[in-house]
Design an enzyme around this catalytic site. Structure first.
Site, PDB file in Angstrom:
ATOM      1  N   GLY A   1      49.267  47.975  37.129  1.00 33.82           N
ATOM      2  CA  GLY A   1      49.027  48.863  38.265  1.00 33.82           C
ATOM      3  C   GLY A   1      48.137  48.227  39.312  1.00 33.82           C
TER       4      GLY A   1
ATOM      5  N   GLY B   1      48.735  45.339  40.920  1.00 32.33           N
ATOM      6  CA  GLY B   1      49.447  44.622  41.975  1.00 32.33           C
ATOM      7  C   GLY B   1      49.861  43.213  41.589  1.00 32.33           C
TER       8      GLY B   1
ATOM      9  N   SER C   1      39.515  41.364  33.838  1.00 31.04           N
ATOM     10  CA  SER C   1      39.705  40.808  35.189  1.00 31.04           C
ATOM     11  C   SER C   1      40.270  39.388  35.109  1.00 31.04           C
ATOM     12  CB  SER C   1      38.390  40.831  35.978  1.00 31.04           C
ATOM     13  OG  SER C   1      37.868  42.140  36.030  1.00 31.04           O
TER      14      SER C   1
ATOM     15  N   ALA D   1      40.835  32.119  42.774  1.00 35.00           N
ATOM     16  CA  ALA D   1      40.478  33.541  42.737  1.00 35.00           C
ATOM     17  C   ALA D   1      39.668  33.826  41.487  1.00 35.00           C
ATOM     18  CB  ALA D   1      41.740  34.397  42.736  1.00 35.00           C
TER      19      ALA D   1
ATOM     20  N   GLU E   1      36.893  44.564  37.206  1.00 34.26           N
ATOM     21  CA  GLU E   1      35.655  45.012  36.581  1.00 34.26           C
ATOM     22  C   GLU E   1      34.435  44.908  37.488  1.00 34.26           C
ATOM     23  OE1 GLU E   1      37.382  43.015  33.409  1.00 34.26           O
ATOM     24  OE2 GLU E   1      36.760  44.525  31.954  1.00 34.26           O
TER      25      GLU E   1
END
Lengths: 206, 765
Positions: free
Chosen positions: B493, B495, B534, B720, B725
């Site tokens: 969810g 992306g 994450s 990235a 979180e």
């Protein structure tokens, strides 16, 4: 199956023997529908029997269907009519995940009986589309990223539709109030607000 | 492209994990900055947007198969009991019932380490007793009520403090302290640090149990074809579901295929394989039909995880000039009836410079639903306590809270003694303070006199940001110039479909509409890590970039052969290879593939190894403005500014959305959410979304998201760090400090509900 053979592990041979049938093996069973109707004729049963004939309009089309009186509108839509765009989240009327329109008003479809929708007009997320084309509200949710996981989104979109039917030019406060009955656990609320406002703008201009 | 196999270590949710990973042998070269990008970093709308708004997105919950049977679970009504007898004969005769399994007719399948799929020793209200498959869910539910179970009730304990006592009811052999002892950490000399301090503050903070409550209930649909099993599951970790299901059923993992296309949220609760999936597979095997099993909202609030509570005693010592000289953290928390983790001291150990630190943490068994990782496990509750006490120390030192944090800025990871690949926390302070108007902050807490009192507060954040190999991606370039990306990650969810496509679109200069992404299928996609911690964007986007760069090389090489020119004289631009000198010499993707007589070109991209000798973390600061209604005790969060270092922002739109969601969940944890257990019966009282309060759109503050970082070029080509979180970690701490600034009295207990606010105000007098 007990653990007599090999302690903690399932015997693989036994296991594979057990699963060989797969889906195909079940074709001979009578469908639930048939057995339920048969039982209903014989005087009914607490679980399957006692079905009632319900007629209503769903997404502009007349629907006539036999339902158990205990069936909710959400269950009717999802299970009988295969309109799975409507989601069940709390199944208790607390979160708005199952929101549909009933005669143009937003209702929690998990929280009302299907029979209470008799002779009324139900619109679901599927009914908002024109063929394959998105409704301006749906498009606004895409453009503004008004969702994350998307599970509550059909309910959010239908709540926005009900809101805009009542308030074509909603204020920010009216949007907040209109959308406050729909929980989004991902909490995409800022973008849901933007989506609803953008949808109003879009509809006004068209 | 050359590969090598390495050992890779990374932190996920609660533990360090070491894995072997195939990585590019040459490392990775950074992509250009976002300013030079056309697709990466832009607010690209989601590839799956149409599916989600049209209702056509098919979630596990929506999957229907021919002759699908429906399963429901019987759960323990007692907090602690032993099943002495079970009789399912009457239930089995009920209309529509197809099969019933329980501990007497299923082999003992190990679960939770020392327990079983069906364990006659029941350790919480909600523990699994039996499972019924029937023609309908209603028939299955009706049958549950006719299963006769005799229980021997046992003494129970639902409070961690009570469970730690000597004579407490034993939930497991070996006592109620998980692992038999606390987790401890120490550096420097705490007592010496305390001795040289001018100010010492000691406070105890408590946080509540929080329940994930994703909108889509936990559910699976299973179907056997011979000895092969397909599982549709609402999961954050397709490969671990595959492995656990296969192991539980005694099958090779290759015979289990796990599919997850769309999923209605997880937040950590869907990182763990559910018993229900295995129960459905066992039932499906017995009845020879596919089975759908779903939990209802009550079960969601009992049995699929939660954020353990905490009692945290902190001591912070500082010198007159504001330097921290010693910190200690002693805590315990209830992990529920089965192993999980309640530790929460990591932020205290690392985020600020302090030479003398000690921590001691107990994870305690109680008779309640087991904990699971929940969005930044430990960090949210630990940060609340740490940032609250630091504000109190700053006040004693007569220092501005922000100045105090700046003074104790840590430049290295003090636990591992490693430099950070990047740390832009000071930049986040500056940007955030400016955006919120930090100089407006009341110098005297509780200075407002009227009914509504306002305050500002802030808190910092640290989280693991690296992502990890192994993460693979297959890229198929079709003859029509379109692209298909295939990977074994899953979009929960956040992306992921979209950010992966963005990277391929950027490098291959192909419109994003021409890219399709297939994720969430263990039979198809190369292995990628679970979607939690994450990890996803930092793990999988570099693999996409690697695959796309290789594809570009392949096209250049093919064009060189076709045009009979050296490859070095060719450049790739917008789906075409051109000669740098002779502009008539060019080939499109379509032409290249046609002349190669290929329908598709394939590349396989892999995530690079993380750099040696560095700690990789995300950082940030959130600033909150609140208004407290001193008459009702209601707290309204007016504004939150989130200023973060998360490396490169890949998609501005989905990134903002993640921050909004994290901040609002932080507001939920700070102000309203709480699982309540009745101590008399051990039953959970908050089992639905009416009693378990979660934020609605009405609780939404104004939110401003500021990203102070560019790509972290030391991590990977994309550079990235994760976002999910970090977004939530500092929110409750920032709100707590803002409330203190507004009313001048410190709240030590979450959630900061109106009753606690009013009591605090009354004590203040």
């Amino acid at each position: 199956m007990s653990n007599e053979e090999n302690g903690n592990n399932i015997s693989r041979r036994k296991f594979i023997k057990g699963v060989g049938v797969g889906i195909a093996g079940s074709c001979v069973l009578p469908s639930l529908e048939q057995s339920a109707i048969a039982q209903a004729k014989e005087g009914g049963d607490a679980v399957h029997g006692g079905k009632e004939l319900l007629s209503l309009t769903v997404n502009g089309k007349p629907v006539r269907v036999l339902v158990e009186p205990r069936m909710t509108l959400a269950e009717l839509l999802r299970e009988k009519l295969q309109l799975t765009g409507t989601k069940i989240v709390c199944n208790q009327g607390a979160c708005g995940g199952c929101t549909v329109l009933l005669d143009g008003h937003a209702v929690y479809s998990c929280h009302m009986l299907a029979l209470d929708a008799a002779e009324r007009e139900v619109t679901t997320i599927e009914g908002l589309m024109t063929g394959e084309e998105l409704h301006p509200i749906q498009q606004a949710f895409v453009d503004k990223d008004g969702y994350q996981c998307g599970f509550c989104t059909p309910g959010q979109v239908m709540a926005a539709q009900a809101l805009l039917l009542r308030h074509p030019r909603p204020t920010r406060e009216q949007v907040l109030e209109g959308m406050s009955g729909n929980i989004c656990r991902c909490a995409a609320y800022p973008k849901i607000l933007e989506s609803a406002l953008a949808a109003a703008e879009k509809i006004r201009k068209s | 492209m050359a590969r090598k196999i390495i050992k890779s270590k990374y932190f996920v949710e609660e533990d360090f994990v070491e894995v072997l990973a195939e990585v590019p042998a040459g490392g990775s070269s950074p992509l250009p900055t976002n300013q030079e990008m056309k697709v990466i970093g832009r607010p690209v709308t989601r590839l799956d947007g149409y599916d989600k708004v049209s209702g056509t997105a098919r979630y596990t919950f929506d999957i229907n198969l021919p002759h699908l049977a429906h399963a429901r679970t019987l759960r323990s009504p007692y907090a602690h009991a032993r099943i002495t007898a079970i009789d399912a004969r009457e239930a089995a005769k009920m209309p529509g019932v197809l099969g019933i399994i329980h501990y007497q007719n299923v082999d003992q399948i190990p679960w939770y380490g020392s327990s079983f799929l069906f364990d006659p020793h029941l350790r919480y209200v909600g523990d699994e007793v039996a499972c019924v498959a029937a023609e309908t869910e209603a028939a299955a539910s009706a049958a549950l009520k006719r299963i006769k179970v005799e229980y021997e009730e046992l003494p129970f304990v639902v409070d961690a403090a009570a469970a730690m006592k000597q004579n407490a009811p034993a939930i497991h052999e070996g006592g109620n302290i998980q692992g038999g002892k606390p987790a401890v950490y120490a550096r420097g000399d705490f007592d010496a640090g305390l001795a040289e301090a001018d100010v010492v503050v000691e406070e105890t903070f408590t946080t509540q149990v929080e329940v994930h409550n994703p909108t889509e209930v936990h559910c699976s649909v299973v179907n056997w074809e011979g000895d092969r099993l397909t599982v549709w599951d609402s999961t954050q970790a397709i490969f671990s579901v595959r492995d656990t299901v296969a192991q539980s059923l005694g099958l090779p993992a290759s015979q289990v295929r796990v599919i997850k296309r769309y999923m209605g949220g997880g937040f950590g609760s869907k990182l763990t394989t559910g018993k229900y999936t295995v129960m459905a597979a066992l039932l499906a095997q017995r009845i020879g039909r596919p089975v759908r099993i779903t939990l209802d909202r009550e079960e969601m609030n009992l049995a699929v995880g939660n954020r353990p509570d905490s009692v945290q005693k902190l001591t912070v010592a500082a010198k007159k000039d504001g330097t921290l000289s010693a910190m200690s953290h002693w805590s315990y928390g209830a992990v529920g009836a089965y192993p999980s983790g309640a530790a929460c001291s990591w932020p205290l150990r690392t985020i600020y410079q302090c030479p003398n630190v000690k921590t001691e943490e107990y994870s305690v068994f109680i008779n309640a639903g087991p904990g699971r990782p929940f969005r930044a496990p430990g960090h949210v509750q630990g940060t609340f306590a740490l940032e609250s006490i630091l504000d109190d120390v700053a006040e004693k030192l007569a220092m501005d809270p922000l100045e105090f944090r700046r003074k104790n800025h840590a430049t290295i990871d003090q636990v591992m003694n490693l430099p950070y690949t990047s740390k832009k926390l000071l930049e986040a302070y500056d940007a955030g303070a400016k955006a919120i108007g930090w100089d407006r902050r009341r110098k005297v807490p509780g200075a407002d006199k009227g009914r509504y009192q306002r305050g500002l507060g802030f808190a910092s954040q640290i989280w693991w940001g690296a992502g990890t190999p192994p993460a693979g991606c297959i890229l198929k370039l079709n003859r029509d110039g379109s692209v298909r990306l295939i990977a074994g990650t899953q979009d929960i969810g956040t992306g992921t479909y979209t950010v992966m496509a963005q990277v391929a679109a950027e490098i291959l200069e192909i419109p994003i509409e021409r890219i399709q992404v297939n994720l969430g299928d263990t039979a198809v996609g190369p292995y990628c890590p679970l979607s939690g911690g994450s990890l996803t964007t930092p793990s999988v986007t570099p693999a996409v970039a690697d695959a796309a760069l290789q594809m570009k090389e392949k096209l250049l090489s093919a064009a060189a052969a076709i045009l009979e020119v050296p490859q070095g004289e060719l450049v790739y631009q917008r789906g075409e290879v051109r000669h740098t000198g002779d502009t008539s010499k060019k080939k499109t993707i379509v032409e290249i593939l046609r002349e190669m007589r290929e329908q598709t070109l394939l590349t396989y991209g892999a995530r690079n190894a993380n750099p040696e000798g560095y700690a990789i973390n995300s950082f940030g600061a959130q600033f909150a403005e609140v208004e407290v209604d001193t008459l009702t005790g209601h707290v309204k969060v007016i504004k939150v500014v989130a200023a973060h270092d998360i490396g490169r922002a890949v998609n501005r739109l989905t990134l903002e959305n993640q921050f909004h969601g994290g901040i609002l969940q932080g507001i939920g944890f700070a102000l309203m959410e709480e699982r309540v257990i009745d101590p008399q019966t051990g039953k959970v009282l908050t089992v639905n979304l009416h009693d378990y309060k979660m934020p609605t759109i009405m609780d939404m503050p104004e939110i401003e998201v500021i990203i102070v970082s560019e790509a972290d070029t030391k991590i990977s080509n994309v550079g990235a760090k994760g976002v999910g979180e970090p977004a939530m970690i500092p929110t409750p701490g920032a709100i707590a400090n803002a409330i203190y600034n507004a009313i001048g009295v410190r709240l030590h207990s979450l959630p900061m509900t109106p009753d606690k606010i009013l009591m605090a105000l009354a004590q203040k007098g």
